[in-house]
Design a protein around this motif. Structure first.
Motif, short mmCIF file in Angstrom:
data_model
loop_
_atom_site.label_atom_id
_atom_site.label_comp_id
_atom_site.label_asym_id
_atom_site.label_seq_id
_atom_site.Cartn_x
_atom_site.Cartn_y
_atom_site.Cartn_z
N GLY A 117 -82.17 12.08 30.25
CA GLY A 117 -80.59 12.36 30.21
C GLY A 117 -80.27 13.69 30.33
N LEU A 118 -81.13 14.67 30.31
CA LEU A 118 -80.88 16.04 30.73
C LEU A 118 -80.27 16.33 31.91
N SER A 119 -78.76 16.70 31.88
CA SER A 119 -78.33 16.61 33.12
C SER A 119 -78.95 17.84 33.86
N PRO A 120 -78.78 17.74 35.05
CA PRO A 120 -79.65 18.86 36.24
C PRO A 120 -78.62 20.03 36.20
N HIS A 121 -77.43 20.06 35.70
CA HIS A 121 -76.78 21.37 35.95
C HIS A 121 -76.17 21.98 34.49
N VAL A 122 -75.81 22.98 34.68
CA VAL A 122 -75.33 23.75 33.33
C VAL A 122 -74.00 24.48 33.65
N ARG A 123 -73.08 23.57 34.23
CA ARG A 123 -71.85 24.16 34.72
C ARG A 123 -70.97 24.57 33.45
N GLU A 124 -71.28 24.09 32.43
CA GLU A 124 -70.40 24.40 31.38
C GLU A 124 -70.54 26.02 30.97
N PHE A 125 -71.60 26.56 31.45
CA PHE A 125 -71.71 28.04 31.27
C PHE A 125 -70.91 28.79 32.43
N ILE A 126 -70.18 28.12 33.10
CA ILE A 126 -69.49 28.77 34.25
C ILE A 126 -67.89 28.08 33.97
N GLU A 127 -67.65 27.00 33.86
CA GLU A 127 -66.42 26.26 33.86
C GLU A 127 -65.72 26.13 32.62
N ASP A 128 -66.65 26.28 31.19
CA ASP A 128 -65.75 26.40 30.21
C ASP A 128 -65.02 27.37 29.93
N LYS A 129 -63.49 27.09 29.33
CA LYS A 129 -62.52 28.32 29.09
C LYS A 129 -62.81 29.24 28.13
N GLY A 130 -63.69 28.82 27.12
CA GLY A 130 -64.15 30.06 26.03
C GLY A 130 -65.54 30.79 26.26
N ILE A 131 -65.75 30.73 27.80
CA ILE A 131 -67.10 31.61 28.09
C ILE A 131 -66.87 32.82 28.05
N CYS A 132 -65.83 33.45 28.48
CA CYS A 132 -65.71 35.11 28.19
C CYS A 132 -65.60 35.35 26.86
N GLU A 133 -64.83 34.59 25.91
CA GLU A 133 -64.78 35.03 24.65
C GLU A 133 -65.93 35.08 24.08
N ARG A 134 -66.97 34.03 24.23
CA ARG A 134 -68.40 33.98 23.70
C ARG A 134 -69.15 34.98 24.19
N PHE A 135 -69.00 35.32 25.38
CA PHE A 135 -69.78 36.45 25.86
C PHE A 135 -69.47 37.88 25.39
N ALA A 136 -68.09 38.17 25.32
CA ALA A 136 -67.77 39.46 24.42
C ALA A 136 -68.15 39.41 23.08
N GLN A 137 -68.31 38.23 22.17
CA GLN A 137 -68.39 38.36 20.85
C GLN A 137 -69.87 38.40 20.59
N GLU A 138 -70.63 37.46 21.26
CA GLU A 138 -72.04 37.32 20.90
C GLU A 138 -72.89 37.28 22.11
N LYS A 139 -72.90 38.53 23.14
CA LYS A 139 -73.37 38.52 24.54
C LYS A 139 -74.91 37.90 24.49
N ASP A 140 -75.63 38.59 23.46
CA ASP A 140 -77.28 38.32 23.63
C ASP A 140 -77.38 37.02 23.45
N ALA A 141 -76.68 36.30 22.23
CA ALA A 141 -76.97 35.00 21.91
C ALA A 141 -76.59 33.96 22.77
N HIS A 142 -75.54 34.28 23.72
CA HIS A 142 -74.72 33.22 24.78
C HIS A 142 -75.78 33.24 25.90
N LEU A 143 -76.09 34.64 26.37
CA LEU A 143 -77.29 34.82 27.57
C LEU A 143 -78.46 33.86 27.30
N ALA A 144 -79.05 34.24 25.95
CA ALA A 144 -80.15 33.34 25.55
C ALA A 144 -79.98 32.02 25.61
#
Length: 615
Positions: free
Chosen positions: A331-358
């Protein structure tokens, strides 16, 4: 060899590294001390490790020095283990006891400055003196079969102990259990090759020739992997090392959750920091703790490591590293679109960059076991660059969707490079494939010697033989991860003796991009070609040898010299010169006096070749 040394080595080679190492030298050293360590490891294991430690720290010391120091430390450990109450000497940290022992030894030159320092500076000083460069310790020459077997029959145990000493001082950063496992293989080889000496049909020399490569293989492979990892840590830092290990562990254990994988990544990175510093006691303890954790948590990690965890401790680590990746969770989805399409991505990237990228790298890696770890790092870097652009104010609304196109392009390019290389290998075979690599790398790195160019391209050819026969889903991890080891060796060579600015850029700018960067290098425009001196091209009757391997080696040396003389040579010019050389060789090897023929025809060939190359 005195009686004390012989008794010591008999104890040493009876070792079985099966007992657990203490939980943590940093956390428990003051409480446990050397006596408890001795009890946990047992005498034979303790002595073996002491021997390796002293040989690795005091590389210039004699075998007798190492035996005496190991015996002194073991005597202390035995007294401490038997004492009802620990003395201050027994409570000293073990690394301090080892260094005190070296500093008390009168016949060890070169440690005066280090011994004058206080810990931890003294330990750092000793570690800085460890030298793994070839030639620092004279090469270990294998005796002829008759002498080796005679020595083995008379001094079986001391001979194995001496082998451990010699391997340890030549590999001061090598993991101790690797050395111990090699010693066991060495003992088995001596028994197999010398045991049938009374049999007139038995050829001990042939036996050694056949079995010796298998004995030293773990030393070469583990040593190269360790140097490679330490090179990445030293050049690119802990962040890159952790990202690399995150990709590998996520692929191997795709069912494990992010927190579990992150814990393993941190533990493994800390282990490598200790190992790369040369802190062998902490290195061993770290590795044993990781193996214990992995094997006691198989249910949440992998269904593919059960047999590995049942093996003796010496064999467990290598088995787990080489084990198949576990099956992806259902059941593991083939894509990780949530890392592009989620609205809070930029906020998470700004606040916890390394953890988000990891987390992105973890999710992407566990879905793609068919990619190499290096390719996954490039994808991670591409994702980081994409967010850096798209999260700026004023970025276009469709910014994120562009990343998918770039990703597909990179995957296609990487797979195309590997497929093309394998197609060439399958068409041409080992020798001609290596010649293609020689032409390419001599133009990129003409500063390397012929021996170096032949060695590196031979390693690459071996990768082709190993990986090009695999299925498409295993080709990329096999090819790029093995090629990465060779490129790492080239980069370490560059650090000791700089090659050229192009190689410097590829070795320094980005670990993930190192392979594509090397691939894009072309002719070194700053290289000054060799001058055509009388001795540049020489031809002798040894070109008539019937031994194909020797002949191919000579031809490859000439090919390298030709390219260093004429880096801009075209395929047509090379074909013409090669044909002229082949005709001359055939003519002279049929002549009654081949040497005289080569003396006469060689200069004529050079003149004709000059005209072909200037056309």
């Amino acid at each position: 060899m005195n009686r004390r040394t012989i008794v010591y080595v008999i104890l040493l080679v009876s070792l079985t590294v099966g007992k657990a190492l203490p939980r943590s030298s940093r956390d428990t050293e003051e409480k446990t001390g050397i006596g408890q360590r001795f009890s946990q490891l047992q005498e034979s294991n303790f002595k073996a490790i002491a021997m390796i430690m002293f040989a690795q720290y005091a590389q210039g010391g004699t075998f007798g020095n190492a035996v005496k120091m190991a015996e002194d430390v073991t005597d202390l450990a035995k007294r401490c283990a038997a004492a009802a109450r620990a003395t201050p000497e027994c409570l000293k940290p073990l690394d301090r006891i080892f260094l005190d022992t070296i500093c008390r030894e009168e016949n060890l030159p070169g440690f005066t400055d280090c011994c004058a320092k206080k810990d931890p500076e003294r330990n750092d000083c000793f570690l800085s003196l460890k030298n793994s460069s070839r030639g620092f310790v004279s090469p270990f020459e294998r005796p002829n079969a008759e002498a080796a077997c005679k020595n083995h029959s008379q001094h079986q145990h001391p001979l194995t102990g001496y082998f451990i000493y010699e391997v340890s001082r030549r590999h001061p950063f090598l993991y101790a259990p690797t050395i111990l496992s090699v010693a066991i293989r060495y003992g088995e080889m001596m028994k197999n090759c010398c045991g049938s000496a009374q049999d007139p049909t038995h050829n001990a020399e042939e036996c050694f020739r056949r079995q010796a490569p298998k004995v030293v293989k773990p030393v070469k492979e583990d040593g190269m992997r360790q140097e490679h990892t330490c090179g990445i840590l030293k050049k690119f830092g802990e962040r890159t090392l952790k990202a690399w290990k995150l990709a590998q562990i996520s692929q191997k254990f795709p069912k494990a959750d992010f927190a579990t994988v992150s814990k393993l990544v941190t533990d493994i990175a800390n282990m490598h920091k200790d190992c790369c510093r040369g802190d062998m006691l902490d290195c061993m303890r770290d590795r044993e703790e990781i193996l214990h954790y992995v094997c006691t948590n198989q249910d949440i990690l992998s269904s593919k490591i059960k047999k590995c965890c049942e093996k003796p401790l010496l064999q467990r680590s290598e088995c787990i590293v080489n084990a198949e990746n576990d099956d992806k969770p259902a059941g593991l989805s083939p894509h990780v679109r949530e890392f592009i399409e989620d609205k809070g991505i930029c906020e998470r990237f700004a606040q916890e960059k390394d953890a988000h990228l990891a987390r992105f790298l973890y999710e992407y890696s566990r879905r793609h076991p068919e990619f190499s770890a290096q390719m996954l790092l490039r994808i991670g870097k591409g994702y980081e660059d994409l967010l850096s652009q798209c999260c700026r104010s004023g970025a276009p609304a469709d910014c994120g969707s562009r990343g998918e196109g770039e990703l597909k392009k990179h995957i296609y390019e990487t797979e195309s490079v590997m497929k093309t290389s394998c197609d060439i290998y399958k068409e041409k075979g080992d020798y001609y494939f290596q010649n293609e690599l020689l032409m390419s790398f001599t133009k990129k790195m003409p500063q390397l010697t012929s021996a170096e160019l032949i060695k590196f391209t031979k390693q690459m050819t071996t990768i082709g033989a190993k990986c090009c026969q695999l299925s498409q889903d295993k080709l990329l991890p096999c090819a790029e991860e093995n090629l990465d080891l060779v490129l790492g060796e080239i980069c370490r060579r560059h650090l000791t003796d700089p090659i050229n600015p192009g190689v410097c850029h590829c070795c320094s700018s980005s670990y993930a991009l190192r392979r594509p960067c090397m691939g894009k290098l072309e002719i070194d425009e700053n290289y000054v070609p060799l001058s055509l001196t009388p001795g540049l091209f020489t031809f002798h009757e040894d070109l008539c040898t019937s031994e194909e391997e020797k002949l191919q080696h000579k031809k490859q040396e000439m090919l390298i010299t030709l390219i260093k003389y004429k880096p801009q040579i075209t395929p047509e010019q090379l074909a013409a010169v090669t044909a002229a050389f082949a005709a001359m060789r055939e003519q002279c090897c049929k002549d009654a006096d081949p040497e005289a023929c080569f003396v006469q025809e060689g200069p004529e060939l050079i003149k004709r070749s000059e005209k072909m190359l200037s056309a």
